[in-house]
Design an enzyme around this catalytic site. Structure first.
Site, mmCIF file in Angstrom:
data_model
loop_
_atom_site.group_PDB
_atom_site.id
_atom_site.type_symbol
_atom_site.label_atom_id
_atom_site.label_comp_id
_atom_site.label_asym_id
_atom_site.label_seq_id
_atom_site.Cartn_x
_atom_site.Cartn_y
_atom_site.Cartn_z
ATOM 1 N N GLU A 49 0.831 -1.218 0.000
ATOM 2 C CA GLU A 49 0.000 0.000 0.000
ATOM 3 C C GLU A 49 0.863 1.263 0.000
ATOM 4 O O GLU A 49 1.715 1.439 0.886
ATOM 5 C CB GLU A 49 -0.913 -0.017 1.234
ATOM 6 C CG GLU A 49 -1.880 1.149 1.273
ATOM 7 C CD GLU A 49 -2.878 1.040 2.435
ATOM 8 O OE1 GLU A 49 -3.227 -0.082 2.839
ATOM 9 O OE2 GLU A 49 -3.293 2.101 2.933
ATOM 10 N N LYS A 241 -7.180 -0.972 11.705
ATOM 11 C CA LYS A 241 -6.574 -1.368 10.423
ATOM 12 C C LYS A 241 -5.367 -0.467 10.131
ATOM 13 O O LYS A 241 -4.339 -0.921 9.640
ATOM 14 C CB LYS A 241 -7.618 -1.279 9.304
ATOM 15 C CG LYS A 241 -7.180 -1.909 7.986
ATOM 16 C CD LYS A 241 -6.401 -0.988 7.076
ATOM 17 C CE LYS A 241 -6.044 -1.672 5.753
ATOM 18 N NZ LYS A 241 -5.267 -0.815 4.869
ATOM 19 N N ASP A 257 4.670 -14.123 11.845
ATOM 20 C CA ASP A 257 3.343 -14.611 11.480
ATOM 21 C C ASP A 257 2.323 -13.489 11.736
ATOM 22 O O ASP A 257 1.826 -13.335 12.852
ATOM 23 C CB ASP A 257 3.042 -15.855 12.328
ATOM 24 C CG ASP A 257 1.693 -16.467 12.035
ATOM 25 O OD1 ASP A 257 0.860 -15.801 11.384
ATOM 26 O OD2 ASP A 257 1.461 -17.605 12.478
ATOM 27 N N HIS A 354 -2.755 10.047 -0.512
ATOM 28 C CA HIS A 354 -2.917 8.727 -1.113
ATOM 29 C C HIS A 354 -2.868 8.809 -2.635
ATOM 30 O O HIS A 354 -2.227 7.996 -3.286
ATOM 31 C CB HIS A 354 -4.286 8.173 -0.707
ATOM 32 C CG HIS A 354 -4.193 6.933 0.107
ATOM 33 N ND1 HIS A 354 -3.692 6.915 1.381
ATOM 34 C CD2 HIS A 354 -4.532 5.661 -0.183
ATOM 35 C CE1 HIS A 354 -3.728 5.700 1.846
ATOM 36 N NE2 HIS A 354 -4.241 4.914 0.919
HETATM 37 C C1 MEV Z 1 -5.889 2.960 5.225
HETATM 38 O O1 MEV Z 1 -5.098 1.868 4.844
HETATM 39 C C2 MEV Z 1 -5.875 3.120 6.745
HETATM 40 C C3 MEV Z 1 -6.808 4.223 7.278
HETATM 41 O O2 MEV Z 1 -8.127 3.996 6.804
HETATM 42 C C4 MEV Z 1 -6.742 4.145 8.788
HETATM 43 C C5 MEV Z 1 -7.745 5.052 9.473
HETATM 44 O O3 MEV Z 1 -8.801 5.346 8.923
HETATM 45 O O4 MEV Z 1 -7.462 5.379 10.651
HETATM 46 C C6 MEV Z 1 -6.369 5.572 6.786
#
Ligand code: MEV
Length: 397
Positions: A49, A241, A257, A354
């Site tokens: 990413e 995430k 892992d 991004h």
């Molecule tokens: C994207 O890979 C991760 C985010 O969505 C985390 C977040 O929203 O805190 C930017």
């Protein structure tokens, strides 16, 4: 440098898993600027990413001006589960009384572990009941044992001990043999990282396309974003995430892992009965305080670590001193990654950054090479149209 690009020998890959048909490559980056417990650290990261490595490097630079990240972690204690179903009456008490002899048995399975600072750290008996509405209820008895796996992640060691204990546990309890396996909810192997950032360091000057921001407002925005995650599992999942973007990338780079880490992280995040953020962000006394606590089941020995040349190279880049040091690095990266996401979300949103990163992939897809790539990226960012077609027309193809 040749080794870094070559990656894994096909013969080694073939020995690692089954039915190998190729080697799957991912970019291996290095995040910079991290000051962790007063030491400069380079962080190898493997991830597909865009923005992940850049965000860690940028936020690490910000936090180093505030003294860096502070981290520490528990001993490498994994939990093993030995389950029996339909135990005879009084089985739990008999099992509790047998803990000294079972401990001696368990400790004898990996006697060499003690020399590395590990070993058995206790046992407990848990009485569970399966009582799903509409189904026959069932009593389940579980012996938990705690094994300090020193510098190993420890799955194999724990599973071997669990299997060795099972016949004794069945004999003591009169129950039916069930599962004998580690638990990935490694909540005796927690790692903690924290930062304290004076709000002045969060001041942002105006740049083209973005207004200036007062650091206190930025800090309050980050704390508000965290409160949203605390209150809402839908947001908490995305919040976590973002943390795992950093944690998994380091885990992959260092041969660990990441599925085990993921499983432990999310089970831990739900321990109160509601899924919550793994980190906390609060504004206190003119500073933004960030903390992360999560299970971290990583090792510096075992698994693919000694056979995968790129993993070895990444260990050397990171200058790792054992599993706990590596665990702390994971947590530090998770925390600064989270800071980067929340800071962007609380301000301009993540898409601007991004899309700039994404523009590189678009440029490559359109056939750009060398210097053309940055020229196409700049042009795409100016127009805001991030399509391969737009990139091709910039290239005149
Ligand atoms: C994207 O890979 C991760 C985010 O969505 C985390 C977040 O929203 O805190 C930017």
């Amino acid at each position: 440098m040749a080794g870094a690009w070559e990656g894994l020998d096909p013969a080694i890959a073939d020995a690692m898993i089954e039915n190998v048909v190729g080697i799957f490559a991912l970019p291996n980056g290095v995040a910079v600027n991290l000051l962790l417990n007063g030491q400069d650290r380079l962080v190898p990261m493997v991830v597909e990413e865009p923005s992940v490595v850049a965000a860690v490097s940028n936020m690490a630079r910000l936090t180093r001006a505030a003294g860096g990240v502070v981290g520490e972690c528990d001993a490498s204690v994994m939990i093993g589960q030995v389950q029996v179903s339909a135990p005879a009456p009084g089985a739990a008490d008999r099992l509790r009384s047998a803990i000294p002899s079972l401990s001696a048995l368990a400790a004898g399975v990996h006697p060499q572990l003690v020399a590395f600072g590990g070993g058995l750290r206790g046992m407990e008996v848990r009485e569970l009941r399966y009582d799903e509405p509409g189904e026959d209820p069932e009593d389940i008895l579980v012996l938990h044992f705690f094994l300090d796996c020193a510098d190993a992640m420890g799955a194999n060691m724990v599973n071997t001990v669990a299997e060795r204990l099972m016949p004794e546990v069945v004999a003591i309890t009169g129950g039916r043999s069930g599962l004998r396996i580690l638990s990935n909810l490694a909540d005796r192997r927690l790692v903690r990282a924290s930062v304290r950032i004076p709000v002045g360091l969060l001041d942002e000057p105006a740049v083209p396309g973005r207004d200036a921001a007062d650091g206190l407002d930025v800090a309050k925005g980050i704390a508000a974003a965290w409160r949203f995650a605390w209150a809402d599992p839908y947001r908490a999942a995305t919040h976590n995430k973002g943390i795992m973007n950093g944690v998994d990338a380091v885990a992959l780079a260092t041969g660990n892992d990441w599925r085990a880490i993921e499983a432990g992280a999310h089970a831990f995040a739900a321990r109160s009965g509601q899924y919550r953020p793994l980190s906390t962000w609060k504004v206190r006394d003119g500073a933004l305080l960030g903390q992360l606590e999560m299970p971290m089941q990583v090792g510096t020995v075992g698994g693919p670590i000694k056979v995968h040349p790129t993993v070895q190279q990444n260990h050397a880049i990171a200058g790792i001193h054992g599993a706990r040091d590596l665990a702390v690095m994971h947590a530090a990266v998770g925390l600064v990654q989270n800071l980067g996401a929340l800071r962007a979300l609380a301000r301009e949103g993540i898409q601007q950054g991004h899309m700039r990163m994404h523009a590189r992939t678009v440029a490559l897809e359109a056939g750009a090479s060398g210097l053309e790539i940055s020229q196409v990226v700049e042009a795409l960012c100016r127009t805001g149209e991030f399509t391969v077609q737009a990139a091709r027309s910039i290239l005149g193809r």
